[in-house]
Motif scaffolding. Structure first.
Motif, PDB file in Angstrom:
ATOM      1  N   GLU A 170       0.827  -1.209   0.000  1.00 39.65           N
ATOM      2  CA  GLU A 170       0.000   0.000   0.000  1.00 39.65           C
ATOM      3  C   GLU A 170       0.860   1.257   0.000  1.00 39.65           C
ATOM      4  OE1 GLU A 170      -2.756  -0.154   3.229  1.00 39.65           O
ATOM      5  OE2 GLU A 170      -3.427  -2.189   2.746  1.00 39.65           O
ATOM      6  N   PHE A 171       1.900   1.277   0.823  1.00 41.32           N
ATOM      7  CA  PHE A 171       2.787   2.443   0.847  1.00 41.32           C
ATOM      8  C   PHE A 171       3.492   2.625  -0.498  1.00 41.32           C
ATOM      9  CE2 PHE A 171       2.921   2.209   5.658  1.00 41.32           C
ATOM     10  CZ  PHE A 171       2.342   3.453   5.841  1.00 41.32           C
ATOM     11  N   ALA A 172       3.915   1.517  -1.106  1.00 46.13           N
ATOM     12  CA  ALA A 172       4.539   1.614  -2.424  1.00 46.13           C
ATOM     13  C   ALA A 172       3.570   2.234  -3.424  1.00 46.13           C
ATOM     14  CB  ALA A 172       4.987   0.231  -2.898  1.00 46.13           C
ATOM     15  N   GLY A 173       2.311   1.835  -3.346  1.00 47.39           N
ATOM     16  CA  GLY A 173       1.311   2.393  -4.250  1.00 47.39           C
ATOM     17  C   GLY A 173       1.131   3.892  -4.079  1.00 47.39           C
ATOM     18  N   LEU A 174       1.142   4.356  -2.834  1.00 48.07           N
ATOM     19  CA  LEU A 174       1.019   5.793  -2.592  1.00 48.07           C
ATOM     20  C   LEU A 174       2.166   6.567  -3.232  1.00 48.07           C
ATOM     21  CD1 LEU A 174      -0.039   5.753   1.186  1.00 48.07           C
ATOM     22  CD2 LEU A 174      -1.502   6.259  -0.786  1.00 48.07           C
ATOM     23  N   LEU A 175       3.372   6.031  -3.097  1.00 49.75           N
ATOM     24  CA  LEU A 175       4.533   6.700  -3.678  1.00 49.75           C
ATOM     25  C   LEU A 175       4.464   6.693  -5.203  1.00 49.75           C
ATOM     26  CD1 LEU A 175       7.332   5.255  -1.363  1.00 49.75           C
ATOM     27  CD2 LEU A 175       6.304   7.525  -1.255  1.00 49.75           C
ATOM     28  N   LEU A 176       4.060   5.578  -5.768  1.00 48.68           N
ATOM     29  CA  LEU A 176       4.026   5.477  -7.223  1.00 48.68           C
ATOM     30  C   LEU A 176       2.888   6.293  -7.823  1.00 48.68           C
ATOM     31  CD1 LEU A 176       4.974   1.722  -7.502  1.00 48.68           C
ATOM     32  CD2 LEU A 176       6.394   3.702  -8.067  1.00 48.68           C
ATOM     33  N   ASP A 177       1.843   6.533  -7.060  1.00 51.58           N
ATOM     34  CA  ASP A 177       0.811   7.462  -7.529  1.00 51.58           C
ATOM     35  C   ASP A 177       1.394   8.860  -7.710  1.00 51.58           C
ATOM     36  OD1 ASP A 177      -1.113   5.510  -7.615  1.00 51.58           O
ATOM     37  OD2 ASP A 177      -2.027   6.036  -5.686  1.00 51.58           O
ATOM     38  N   HIS A 178       2.315   9.241  -6.823  1.00 54.28           N
ATOM     39  CA  HIS A 178       2.990  10.537  -6.987  1.00 54.28           C
ATOM     40  C   HIS A 178       3.870  10.537  -8.229  1.00 54.28           C
ATOM     41  CE1 HIS A 178       1.865  12.956  -3.544  1.00 54.28           C
ATOM     42  NE2 HIS A 178       2.009  11.906  -2.750  1.00 54.28           N
ATOM     43  N   VAL A 179       4.523   9.418  -8.508  1.00 59.50           N
ATOM     44  CA  VAL A 179       5.332   9.341  -9.722  1.00 59.50           C
ATOM     45  C   VAL A 179       4.463   9.599 -10.948  1.00 59.50           C
ATOM     46  CG1 VAL A 179       6.694   7.797 -11.185  1.00 59.50           C
ATOM     47  CG2 VAL A 179       7.065   7.812  -8.710  1.00 59.50           C
ATOM     48  N   LEU A 180       3.300   8.940 -11.010  1.00 61.24           N
ATOM     49  CA  LEU A 180       2.410   9.115 -12.159  1.00 61.24           C
ATOM     50  C   LEU A 180       1.891  10.541 -12.262  1.00 61.24           C
ATOM     51  CD1 LEU A 180       0.268   5.835 -12.037  1.00 61.24           C
ATOM     52  CD2 LEU A 180       2.290   6.312 -13.416  1.00 61.24           C
ATOM     53  N   ALA A 181       1.596  11.139 -11.131  1.00 57.58           N
ATOM     54  CA  ALA A 181       0.946  12.455 -11.137  1.00 57.58           C
ATOM     55  C   ALA A 181       1.930  13.604 -11.288  1.00 57.58           C
ATOM     56  CB  ALA A 181       0.145  12.642  -9.843  1.00 57.58           C
ATOM     57  N   ARG A 182       3.173  13.438 -10.810  1.00 61.43           N
ATOM     58  CA  ARG A 182       4.052  14.607 -10.675  1.00 61.43           C
ATOM     59  C   ARG A 182       5.392  14.491 -11.397  1.00 61.43           C
ATOM     60  NH1 ARG A 182       5.253  14.650  -5.040  1.00 61.43           N
ATOM     61  NH2 ARG A 182       6.020  16.789  -5.256  1.00 61.43           N
ATOM     62  N   PHE A 183       5.746  13.296 -11.858  1.00 59.32           N
ATOM     63  CA  PHE A 183       7.061  13.138 -12.483  1.00 59.32           C
ATOM     64  C   PHE A 183       7.000  12.697 -13.941  1.00 59.32           C
ATOM     65  CE2 PHE A 183       7.850  12.770  -7.956  1.00 59.32           C
ATOM     66  CZ  PHE A 183       9.058  13.422  -7.768  1.00 59.32           C
ATOM     67  N   VAL A 184       5.843  12.258 -14.405  1.00 58.31           N
ATOM     68  CA  VAL A 184       5.710  11.734 -15.765  1.00 58.31           C
ATOM     69  C   VAL A 184       5.237  12.832 -16.703  1.00 58.31           C
ATOM     70  CG1 VAL A 184       4.499  10.062 -17.228  1.00 58.31           C
ATOM     71  CG2 VAL A 184       5.223   9.409 -14.930  1.00 58.31           C
ATOM     72  N   ASP A 185       5.864  12.917 -17.882  1.00 59.66           N
ATOM     73  CA  ASP A 185       5.422  13.841 -18.915  1.00 59.66           C
ATOM     74  C   ASP A 185       4.130  13.306 -19.523  1.00 59.66           C
ATOM     75  OD1 ASP A 185       5.138  14.960 -21.679  1.00 59.66           O
ATOM     76  OD2 ASP A 185       6.992  15.996 -21.144  1.00 59.66           O
ATOM     77  N   GLU A 186       3.080  14.096 -19.463  1.00 55.09           N
ATOM     78  CA  GLU A 186       1.769  13.636 -19.931  1.00 55.09           C
ATOM     79  C   GLU A 186       1.754  13.355 -21.427  1.00 55.09           C
ATOM     80  OE1 GLU A 186      -1.208  16.394 -18.785  1.00 55.09           O
ATOM     81  OE2 GLU A 186      -0.947  16.092 -16.627  1.00 55.09           O
ATOM     82  N   ASP A 187       2.613  14.030 -22.173  1.00 50.72           N
ATOM     83  CA  ASP A 187       2.573  13.889 -23.630  1.00 50.72           C
ATOM     84  C   ASP A 187       3.194  12.590 -24.113  1.00 50.72           C
ATOM     85  OD1 ASP A 187       1.311  16.340 -23.902  1.00 50.72           O
ATOM     86  OD2 ASP A 187       3.211  17.440 -23.962  1.00 50.72           O
ATOM     87  N   ASP A 188       4.369  12.228 -23.589  1.00 45.61           N
ATOM     88  CA  ASP A 188       5.060  11.070 -24.149  1.00 45.61           C
ATOM     89  C   ASP A 188       5.479  10.028 -23.114  1.00 45.61           C
ATOM     90  OD1 ASP A 188       7.215  12.192 -22.863  1.00 45.61           O
ATOM     91  OD2 ASP A 188       8.310  12.730 -24.674  1.00 45.61           O
ATOM     92  N   GLY A 189       5.179  10.264 -21.825  1.00 48.16           N
ATOM     93  CA  GLY A 189       5.506   9.281 -20.811  1.00 48.16           C
ATOM     94  C   GLY A 189       6.940   9.296 -20.328  1.00 48.16           C
ATOM     95  N   SER A 190       7.760  10.235 -20.813  1.00 47.25           N
ATOM     96  CA  SER A 190       9.120  10.340 -20.297  1.00 47.25           C
ATOM     97  C   SER A 190       9.069  10.880 -18.865  1.00 47.25           C
ATOM     98  CB  SER A 190       9.980  11.240 -21.188  1.00 47.25           C
ATOM     99  OG  SER A 190       9.429  12.542 -21.274  1.00 47.25           O
ATOM    100  N   LEU A 191      10.187  10.767 -18.169  1.00 50.06           N
ATOM    101  CA  LEU A 191      10.222  11.075 -16.745  1.00 50.06           C
ATOM    102  C   LEU A 191      11.203  12.189 -16.438  1.00 50.06           C
ATOM    103  CD1 LEU A 191      10.240   7.363 -15.651  1.00 50.06           C
ATOM    104  CD2 LEU A 191       8.478   8.976 -14.976  1.00 50.06           C
ATOM    105  N   TYR A 192      10.871  12.966 -15.414  1.00 45.52           N
ATOM    106  CA  TYR A 192      11.756  14.019 -14.919  1.00 45.52           C
ATOM    107  C   TYR A 192      12.262  13.632 -13.533  1.00 45.52           C
ATOM    108  CZ  TYR A 192      10.147  17.058 -18.681  1.00 45.52           C
ATOM    109  OH  TYR A 192       9.866  17.588 -19.909  1.00 45.52           O
ATOM    110  N   ASP A 193      13.424  14.136 -13.191  1.00 42.11           N
ATOM    111  CA  ASP A 193      14.009  13.812 -11.882  1.00 42.11           C
ATOM    112  C   ASP A 193      13.390  14.615 -10.751  1.00 42.11           C
ATOM    113  OD1 ASP A 193      15.771  11.882 -12.843  1.00 42.11           O
ATOM    114  OD2 ASP A 193      17.225  13.398 -13.450  1.00 42.11           O
ATOM    115  N   THR A 194      12.749  15.721 -11.063  1.00 44.91           N
ATOM    116  CA  THR A 194      12.067  16.510 -10.043  1.00 44.91           C
ATOM    117  C   THR A 194      10.587  16.596 -10.373  1.00 44.91           C
ATOM    118  OG1 THR A 194      12.614  18.542 -11.258  1.00 44.91           O
ATOM    119  CG2 THR A 194      14.087  17.903  -9.458  1.00 44.91           C
ATOM    120  N   ALA A 195       9.796  16.847  -9.351  1.00 44.63           N
ATOM    121  CA  ALA A 195       8.346  16.913  -9.533  1.00 44.63           C
ATOM    122  C   ALA A 195       7.950  18.186 -10.273  1.00 44.63           C
ATOM    123  CB  ALA A 195       7.652  16.858  -8.177  1.00 44.63           C
ATOM    124  N   ALA A 196       6.776  18.135 -10.867  1.00 39.86           N
ATOM    125  CA  ALA A 196       6.283  19.294 -11.615  1.00 39.86           C
ATOM    126  C   ALA A 196       6.138  20.515 -10.723  1.00 39.86           C
ATOM    127  CB  ALA A 196       4.944  18.949 -12.263  1.00 39.86           C
TER     128      ALA A 196
END
Length: 676
Positions: free
Chosen positions: A493-519
């Motif tokens: 459950e804790f892992a899921g909470l963290l990974l929800d932040h990855v999806l919401a704040r670190f992933v580029d919505e256009d192409d799925g690439s990732l940034y090292d810092t949050a939006a």
């Protein structure tokens, strides 16, 4: 006025007594530079960095140098381990401008944080074609005073160049058999068959590449992949990079043969290597791999665990050599005379032959770094163990290297995964407990009410810096491993909470690439983004691995889709630079294999047949396989839902993309399903 006294970073605290008027990285520092019309000196390092200590002693502790800095500059000190984002942005500029990088990193900025002059270590006097630090300061001051337009033009060009380097690999196709085969071929070309490892000196432990090679062997039965992994691990374990007395690995070897290390010991290296050796043992049953995995785990618990239950970042390379001088490696090296003083002549002679200690030495001033010979079997094992114990006790009386007590979330995530799995493999519940203790600390201290991570803590006090992508990814990876080992679904459950932040704040919505810092993180001159591994897995590939593992546990399609998009970087880079996307290649192996989902249900937690199936599942070599264990009817894990006992006995289900083989109550059949 030096403003570092109340920081949590041990590195910054080391500079709190300097005569330099240091600022921590902050908006206030740049406001001061703007108001005073001064350039900014940005100095970046970390507490166990040898040359950082040297430059501090030579320049930052010097009153005349400090006076000049205080008059003409606003000086900002950054711990790269607390602010990897700041470090990454300006290191990219340093490497682009000079062709090399390293620490201490010395960068001169405008009050708008735009870089215009770069370097690393500068000596107090001109040396080997290098200007002195004072000459650099005077040159920068003159340029700022007399050629401001030129400075602004240079800074503008650099910022524009950095802004144009944004990466977009997220929309590339998922890597397949061809890309992974090409990556293996590329690694074979770079492999050092005489000494193990890849490339030349300095030689770093290829932890992530080893994981890829082991997973590739597990999936394809490639003997070449296994041979490269096993030989590299053996060479490192026998070399001076491994502490033959106390366990644990130094950061890297200055030579190609793993003989002389740079002596600092980092948590992340030891966590990654502990796990790699445990996984190697899982494949080969090697006694050497077992010993090194356990010794490295014990080193982390003994030397790096903090009072709060987390794990400290590092041990310094330097220590007092007994004369009041801080010398690199002083704690670890031996001369024949020192062996004799501790052991007496007869045992000292044996120890010198066993550990390859010579009169000429392998290090400085006739001292030797202890190594383990290939012919260790000709020595009496009991005798050698006694000698090792006596030398270790004698070494404990030497002045010990300093410890950086900072707890870094990402590196603790790596340690949690390593200790949990090593403890499970070798029936060491104390190691699993240590992993759970570190996980508890991260939840209590680093995780806020919105499940956002703080990057660091020290002495039970959370730091001020937000977690970056590698923190979310590596902590999630650790929690997933702990969930499989303990059977406690709360970690999933804790892992899921963290990974929800990855999806919401670190992933580029256009192409799925990732940034090292949050939006929503602090805006720098560039939003850092690096898909390549360094000493640790890149945040990008670590996130892909954790997302894939979580999707296998839960069936979440958004998490799997994000993992697959992120792995596009492996398609682009794997065949060309496989050494630098090792963890991404390892995750791609898991994707090609499924990864397999293993559910073990039993009539009771302590049922013997359940425990046997559980152990078989955890020891399965299927790349990236996830394991859920519980009592039949439990809702602790999604994988357990609808999984009944067969004939009232403990039962294992092996699935792939939630399509399952026939359940089995037989541990041998489960072993075959997971290992072929």
């Amino acid at each position: 006025m030096n403003r570092l006294a109340h920081e949590t970073s041990p590195y910054l605290l080391q500079h709190a007594g300097n005569p330099v008027d240091w600022w921590p990285w902050s908006a206030e520092a740049f406001d001061e530079a703007r108001e005073a019309n001064k350039p900014v000196l940005l100095s970046v390092g970390y507490s166990s960095c040898h040359w950082c200590h040297v430059m501090a002693h030579e320049s930052f502790e010097d009153p005349a140098t400090a006076d000049f800095l205080n008059e003409h500059f606003v000086s900002v000190k950054v711990d790269r381990e607390e602010r990897p984002d700041v470090d990454a942005v300006y290191m990219e500029a340093v490497q682009a401008a000079t062709g090399q990088g390293g620490w201490p990193m010395t960068v001169f900025l405008t009050p708008d944080a735009e870089p215009f002059y770069f370097g690393t270590y500068f000596p107090p006097a001109p040396r080997h074609g290098m200007p002195s630090f004072r000459q650099v300061l005077e040159g920068v001051r003159a340029a700022w005073s007399d050629r401001r337009g030129e400075v602004a033009e240079v800074a503008g060009k650099i910022v524009k160049d950095l802004a144009g380097r944004e990466i977009s690999y997220g929309d590339a196709r998922v890597p397949g058999e061809e890309e992974l085969a090409q990556a293996l071929l590329g690694l074979t070309r770079e492999y050092d068959p005489q000494r193990g490892g890849f490339g030349g000196a300095p030689k770093f432990p290829p932890s992530m590449v080893i994981e890829f090679l082991l997973r590739h062997h597990a999936r394809t039965r490639s003997e070449g992949a296994l041979q490269m992994a096993a030989d590299t691990c053996e060479r490192m374990a026998r070399g001076g990079i491994y502490d033959q007395l106390g366990g644990g690995f130094a950061r890297y070897s200055v030579d190609r043969g793993w003989v002389v290390p740079h002596f600092e010991k980092m948590l992340y290296d030891n966590a990654l290597l502990c796990r790699a050796y445990a996984h190697l043992w899982r494949v080969t049953g090697s006694g050497l791999a077992r010993r090194v995995a356990l010794e490295t785990a014990d080193f982390m618990v003994r030397e790096l665990r903090t009072e709060q239950g987390g794990f400290a970042s590092a041990l310094d390379a330097d220590s007092d050599d007994g004369t009041g001088r801080h010398v690199e490696g002083a704690y670890y090296v031996w001369t024949p005379r020192q062996l004799t003083e501790v052991l007496g002549e007869q045992d000292a002679e044996l120890a010198a032959r066993y550990f390859e200690v010579t009169e000429d030495g392998t290090f400085e001033h006739g001292s030797s770094v202890l190594q383990l010979p290939q012919h260790e079997g000709v020595f009496d094992a009991q005798k050698v163990d006694g000698i090792k114990d006596r030398l270790l006790r004698a070494r404990a009386g030497r002045p010990a290297p300093g410890r950086d007590d900072k707890v870094v979330a990402a590196w603790n995530g790596l340690a949690i995964a390593a200790l949990a799995e090593t403890g499970a493999y070798f029936d060491r519940p104390d190691l699993v407990e240590a992993a759970a203790g570190a996980a508890d600390l991260l939840v209590r201290l680093h995780l806020d009410e919105r499940a956002r991570l703080t990057r660091t803590s020290k002495d039970g006090r959370a730091g001020a810096n937000a977690g970056v992508l590698e923190d979310y990814a590596d902590v999630a990876e650790g929690f997933l491993a702990l969930a499989s080992v303990t059977g406690e679904g709360v970690w999933l459950e804790f892992a899921g909470l963290l990974l929800d932040h990855v999806l919401a704040r670190f992933v580029d919505e256009d192409d799925g690439s990732l940034y090292d810092t949050a939006a929503d993180a602090e805006k720098l001159i560039r939003r850092p983004q690096d898909p390549t591994d360094n000493a640790t897995p890149s945040g990008w590939s670590a996130a892909a691995g954790a997302l894939l593992g979580y999707a296998a546990h839960t069936g979440s399609q958004p998490h799997r889709d994000a993992a697959e998009k992120a792995l596009g970087v492996v398609t682009a880079l794997g065949p060309r630079v496989p050494r630098f996307v090792g963890w991404g290649l390892a995750v791609a192996e898991a994707l090609l294999d499924g990864p397999k989902e293993v559910a073990v249900v039993g009539p009771a937690p302590d049922d013997e047949a359940t425990l046997a199936l559980r152990r078989t599942a955890l020891l399965g070599r299927a790349p990236g396989a996830v394991v859920a264990v519980g009592v039949a009817g439990s809702d602790e894990f999604p994988l357990l839902a609808g999984r009944p006992l067969v004939g009232g006995a403990a039962t294992a289900y092996v699935c792939r993309n939630f399509t399952c083989d026939a359940p089995t109550t037989d541990a041998e059949r489960l072993h075959t399903a997971l290992n072929g």
